[in-house]
Design a protein around this motif. Structure first.
Motif, PDB file in Angstrom:
ATOM      1  N   MET A   1       0.842  -1.189   0.000  1.00 25.20           N
ATOM      2  CA  MET A   1       0.000   0.000   0.000  1.00 25.20           C
ATOM      3  C   MET A   1       0.884   1.248   0.000  1.00 25.20           C
ATOM      4  O   MET A   1       2.102   1.149   0.056  1.00 25.20           O
ATOM      5  N   THR A   2       0.294   2.420  -0.074  1.00 26.29           N
ATOM      6  CA  THR A   2       1.063   3.655   0.060  1.00 26.29           C
ATOM      7  C   THR A   2       1.586   3.751   1.491  1.00 26.29           C
ATOM      8  O   THR A   2       0.824   3.606   2.441  1.00 26.29           O
ATOM      9  N   MET A   3       2.874   3.981   1.637  1.00 24.06           N
ATOM     10  CA  MET A   3       3.507   4.010   2.962  1.00 24.06           C
ATOM     11  C   MET A   3       3.914   5.428   3.336  1.00 24.06           C
ATOM     12  O   MET A   3       4.326   6.216   2.481  1.00 24.06           O
ATOM     13  N   TYR A   4       3.802   5.723   4.622  1.00 24.73           N
ATOM     14  CA  TYR A   4       4.256   6.993   5.196  1.00 24.73           C
ATOM     15  C   TYR A   4       3.571   8.212   4.573  1.00 24.73           C
ATOM     16  O   TYR A   4       4.131   9.310   4.576  1.00 24.73           O
ATOM     17  N   PHE A   5       2.400   8.023   4.028  1.00 26.33           N
ATOM     18  CA  PHE A   5       1.610   9.148   3.496  1.00 26.33           C
ATOM     19  C   PHE A   5       0.148   8.876   3.796  1.00 26.33           C
ATOM     20  O   PHE A   5      -0.306   7.752   3.594  1.00 26.33           O
ATOM     21  N   PRO A   6      -0.586   9.882   4.261  1.00 26.52           N
ATOM     22  CA  PRO A   6      -0.180  11.268   4.470  1.00 26.52           C
ATOM     23  C   PRO A   6       0.775  11.427   5.651  1.00 26.52           C
ATOM     24  O   PRO A   6       0.761  10.634   6.592  1.00 26.52           O
ATOM     25  N   LEU A   7       1.578  12.484   5.570  1.00 33.40           N
ATOM     26  CA  LEU A   7       2.628  12.711   6.559  1.00 33.40           C
ATOM     27  C   LEU A   7       2.076  13.016   7.943  1.00 33.40           C
ATOM     28  O   LEU A   7       2.796  12.879   8.938  1.00 33.40           O
ATOM     29  N   VAL A   8       0.824  13.421   8.021  1.00 36.53           N
ATOM     30  CA  VAL A   8       0.238  13.768   9.322  1.00 36.53           C
ATOM     31  C   VAL A   8      -0.061  12.531  10.163  1.00 36.53           C
ATOM     32  O   VAL A   8      -0.415  12.653  11.335  1.00 36.53           O
ATOM     33  N   VAL A   9       0.071  11.344   9.571  1.00 32.94           N
ATOM     34  CA  VAL A   9      -0.155  10.091  10.306  1.00 32.94           C
ATOM     35  C   VAL A   9       1.177   9.341  10.393  1.00 32.94           C
ATOM     36  O   VAL A   9       1.804   9.052   9.377  1.00 32.94           O
ATOM     37  N   HIS A  10       1.604   9.013  11.610  1.00 33.13           N
ATOM     38  CA  HIS A  10       2.905   8.371  11.813  1.00 33.13           C
ATOM     39  C   HIS A  10       2.867   6.935  11.295  1.00 33.13           C
ATOM     40  O   HIS A  10       1.989   6.152  11.644  1.00 33.13           O
ATOM     41  N   GLY A  11       3.868   6.605  10.441  1.00 33.06           N
ATOM     42  CA  GLY A  11       3.949   5.243   9.917  1.00 33.06           C
ATOM     43  C   GLY A  11       2.745   4.850   9.094  1.00 33.06           C
ATOM     44  O   GLY A  11       2.323   3.686   9.105  1.00 33.06           O
ATOM     45  N   ALA A  12       2.190   5.786   8.338  1.00 33.27           N
ATOM     46  CA  ALA A  12       0.921   5.572   7.633  1.00 33.27           C
ATOM     47  C   ALA A  12       0.972   4.408   6.653  1.00 33.27           C
ATOM     48  O   ALA A  12       1.984   4.173   5.984  1.00 33.27           O
ATOM     49  N   MET A  13      -0.142   3.693   6.583  1.00 34.52           N
ATOM     50  CA  MET A  13      -0.383   2.651   5.581  1.00 34.52           C
ATOM     51  C   MET A  13      -1.755   2.936   4.972  1.00 34.52           C
ATOM     52  O   MET A  13      -2.783   2.737   5.622  1.00 34.52           O
ATOM     53  N   LEU A  14      -1.756   3.421   3.741  1.00 31.89           N
ATOM     54  CA  LEU A  14      -2.966   3.924   3.090  1.00 31.89           C
ATOM     55  C   LEU A  14      -3.391   2.958   1.993  1.00 31.89           C
ATOM     56  O   LEU A  14      -2.659   2.743   1.032  1.00 31.89           O
ATOM     57  N   ILE A  15      -4.576   2.371   2.145  1.00 33.67           N
ATOM     58  CA  ILE A  15      -5.042   1.306   1.248  1.00 33.67           C
ATOM     59  C   ILE A  15      -6.276   1.772   0.488  1.00 33.67           C
ATOM     60  O   ILE A  15      -7.273   2.164   1.089  1.00 33.67           O
ATOM     61  N   GLU A  16      -6.207   1.720  -0.846  1.00 33.17           N
ATOM     62  CA  GLU A  16      -7.384   2.010  -1.671  1.00 33.17           C
ATOM     63  C   GLU A  16      -7.676   0.802  -2.560  1.00 33.17           C
ATOM     64  O   GLU A  16      -6.964   0.560  -3.535  1.00 33.17           O
ATOM     65  N   PRO A  17      -8.715   0.045  -2.276  1.00 34.50           N
ATOM     66  CA  PRO A  17      -8.985  -1.160  -3.065  1.00 34.50           C
ATOM     67  C   PRO A  17      -9.664  -0.878  -4.397  1.00 34.50           C
ATOM     68  O   PRO A  17      -9.637  -1.736  -5.280  1.00 34.50           O
ATOM     69  N   THR A  18     -10.286   0.271  -4.552  1.00 37.36           N
ATOM     70  CA  THR A  18     -11.111   0.668  -5.704  1.00 37.36           C
ATOM     71  C   THR A  18     -12.362  -0.190  -5.790  1.00 37.36           C
ATOM     72  O   THR A  18     -12.521  -1.174  -5.055  1.00 37.36           O
ATOM     73  N   GLU A  19     -13.216   0.144  -6.731  1.00 35.39           N
ATOM     74  CA  GLU A  19     -14.487  -0.563  -6.900  1.00 35.39           C
ATOM     75  C   GLU A  19     -14.376  -1.799  -7.769  1.00 35.39           C
ATOM     76  O   GLU A  19     -15.321  -2.591  -7.870  1.00 35.39           O
ATOM     77  N   THR A  20     -13.221  -2.016  -8.408  1.00 38.20           N
ATOM     78  CA  THR A  20     -13.131  -3.105  -9.379  1.00 38.20           C
ATOM     79  C   THR A  20     -12.696  -4.431  -8.765  1.00 38.20           C
ATOM     80  O   THR A  20     -12.534  -5.416  -9.496  1.00 38.20           O
ATOM     81  N   GLU A  21     -12.508  -4.476  -7.449  1.00 34.82           N
ATOM     82  CA  GLU A  21     -12.095  -5.724  -6.801  1.00 34.82           C
ATOM     83  C   GLU A  21     -13.304  -6.485  -6.265  1.00 34.82           C
ATOM     84  O   GLU A  21     -14.201  -5.906  -5.660  1.00 34.82           O
ATOM     85  N   SER A  22     -13.306  -7.787  -6.494  1.00 39.79           N
ATOM     86  CA  SER A  22     -14.376  -8.645  -5.984  1.00 39.79           C
ATOM     87  C   SER A  22     -14.173  -8.912  -4.498  1.00 39.79           C
ATOM     88  O   SER A  22     -13.078  -8.701  -3.953  1.00 39.79           O
TER      89      SER A  22
END
Length: 524
Positions: free
Chosen positions: A441-462
């Protein structure tokens, strides 16, 4: 022994020691070891038999080649295998879920690709006479109509080539509007929240504005009180992402808009996350003055890896007169392009690029819109938000959600609080995901969250694919908490390359291959 996972498939043993037994050839089963094309044999041969030329090439004068061409001579199967083998070393949306947060790595329907390859779209040239490209101009006009309809905005500039290019377009239109009103000299600031995309402050600075940071509340949204205290007659615009980079909808968006306009400033909205609200919310109704739309994120055109891209910008009535050329306009004789600041485009701030934008992306985006319809586009947003909340709900008991109260929008954001005491970092966890067959996943972003792990699955995943992804992350989380530090610190073990020095690679990249001294480069 293997066990059965939650979707009925056998799982690997708890500890996998395959990495300690490398193969003798460097290949791993069906994954062939592959050298760079410049490192292969074949410098003294060609891949095609050609007859000796009948002339000596002297008629070419100074154009005759004097040095080796610098390419190996590969046959067609050798060239094909080379690139297929390289493709198998890359993660791709056609292989598995691509969970990059704030990037919307969704499936690109093949129907769109077929439409983009139709003659009349794929083989036209921007310098053709306008009379010979009426269909293409009509398609651009139709795309513009639906972009304006979906956003509730009266004008759109199609030519920007990407999101950041669209930001530049929007701020240049804002600057032109202030210049026309005689206020540009005093309005030299742009307000940007701390959770903004990094391109937002960079673009504002590039246009010549001073960037002022706006604070964020504890629940991950714009601090309206801080915004209000910084608004004044020296502010040209604010730049707010909605839904924001924490994956949350700005609840106070109408108040943000009201305060901005009362101060005489314009409201720029970063539209990178439009996929989360398309068909549900019209930014124009929220008081937005300018917003770029990443066609690759919301309307499934390819990301392009730096190009081709497309980032149309919708504009409010106040900014519409300043939209950059060219403009597609219709009259009784068909469609035409206004290429200069004239007629309706008399106040256009200029041009963003040499021609009219990315035609192939326009075709793909309109194909996506027409195949979905209004109800389908609404479902896109609903399913994107549903999938993200499903991931958040399924992982929150083993990972710590950055903003646990209430639902998220299109992205599930976790921090590293749950990793404390394990000696494992966000980076270690992400590298271990590669061994399990998933792109991090996207790591360390956004910067306002320490050690961020940002996951976007989108609508196309079953649901089945989401469950497979969730299962892998739950197992990794359990391994981290069980003290299996080696699994994480050395990962990835099963990727074509092991863990790299990414800081050094970014600061001192090797951008070209250099032949070893004394190597034969080609037949002489």
């Amino acid at each position: 022994m293997s066990t059965m996972n939650t979707v009925g498939r056998p799982t690997a043993p708890a500890v996998d020691h395959d990495f300690k037994h490398p193969t003798l050839t460097g290949a791993r089963g069906l994954l062939q070891d592959e050298l760079l094309i410049f490192e292969t044999d074949g410098w003294m041969k060609t891949g095609v038999d050609l007859p000796e030329p009948a002339t000596d090439g002297s008629d070419l004068g100074a154009l005759v080649r004097r040095d080796p061409i610098g390419l190996p001579g590969l046959s067609e199967p050798e060239a094909m295998r080379h690139y297929v083998r390289l493709s198998q070393k890359n993660h791709a949306i056609d292989l598995a879920l691509y969970p990059l947060g704030s990037c919307t790595m969704k499936h690109n329907p093949r129907l769109n690709e077929k439409m983009a390859r139709l003659p009349g779209f794929s083989d036209i040239h921007p310098l053709q006479p306008v009379s010979t490209v009426q269909g293409a101009l009509e398609l651009m006009d139709t795309l513009a109509h639906w972009l304006k309809t979906l956003t509730g905005m009266p004008a759109v500039a199609l030519s920007p080539k990407a999101g950041a290019h669209g930001e530049l377009c929007g701020l240049m239109a804002i600057r032109a509007a202030h210049e026309a009103s005689g206020q540009h000299a005093q309005r030299r600031k742009v307000l940007v929240p701390t959770s903004a995309h990094g391109t937002n402050p960079a673009t504002a600075a590039f246009v010549g504005y001073t960037v002022v940071e706006v604070a964020q509340t504890d629940d991950g949204r714009v601090d309206v009180a801080d915004l209000a205290s910084k608004l004044g007659d020296d502010v040209a615009a604010i730049m707010v992402t909605n839904p924001n980079t924490c994956g949350l909808f700005e609840r106070d968006i109408l108040e943000i808009s009201r305060l901005t306009h009362e101060a005489g400033a314009y409201f720029y909205c970063d539209g990178a996350n439009f996929n989360a609200i398309v068909g549900r919310v019209r930014p124009g109704d929220l008081g937005v003055d300018a917003m770029h739309i990443n066609l690759h994120k919301t309307f499934s055109t390819p990301h392009g890896g730096g190009g081709p891209g497309s980032g149309p910008v919708v504009l409010s009535a106040a900014l519409a007169p300043f939209a950059p050329a060219p403009w597609v306009v219709a009259d009784g004789e068909g469609f035409k392009l206004l290429e200069r600041e004239e007629d309706e485009a008399a106040q256009a701030f200029g041009r963003m690029c040499a021609f009219n934008g990315q035609m192939g992306m326009f075709v793909r985006a309109l194909s996506y819109m027409m195949s979905h319809g209004s109800d389908g586009l609404r479902q896109v947003a609903e399913d994107a938000v549903l999938n993200a909340n499903y991931i958040k709900a399924r992982l929150s008991d083993v990972m710590s959600a950055a903003f646990p109260d209430g639902p998220c929008m299109h992205e599930a954001l976790f921090d590293d609080e749950w990793l404390k005491g394990t000696d494992i970092t966000t980076l270690d966890f992400a590298k271990a995901m590669i061994d399990e067959g998933f792109h991090p996943m996207t790591m360390y972003f956004p910067l306002v969250v320490h050690g961020a792990m940002l996951i976007e699955p989108t609508e196309t995943e079953s649901k089945a694919e989401l469950d497979r992804f969730i299962h892998a992350l739950r197992l990794l989380a359990q391994a981290a908490k069980a003290g299996e530090v080696e699994r994480f610190k050395g990962a990835p073990f099963h990727a074509p390359l092991r863990r790299l020095d990414e800081t050094r690679a970014a600061r001192s990249p090797k951008l070209r291959w250099t032949a070893p001294e004394g190597a034969n480069m080609a037949a002489e």
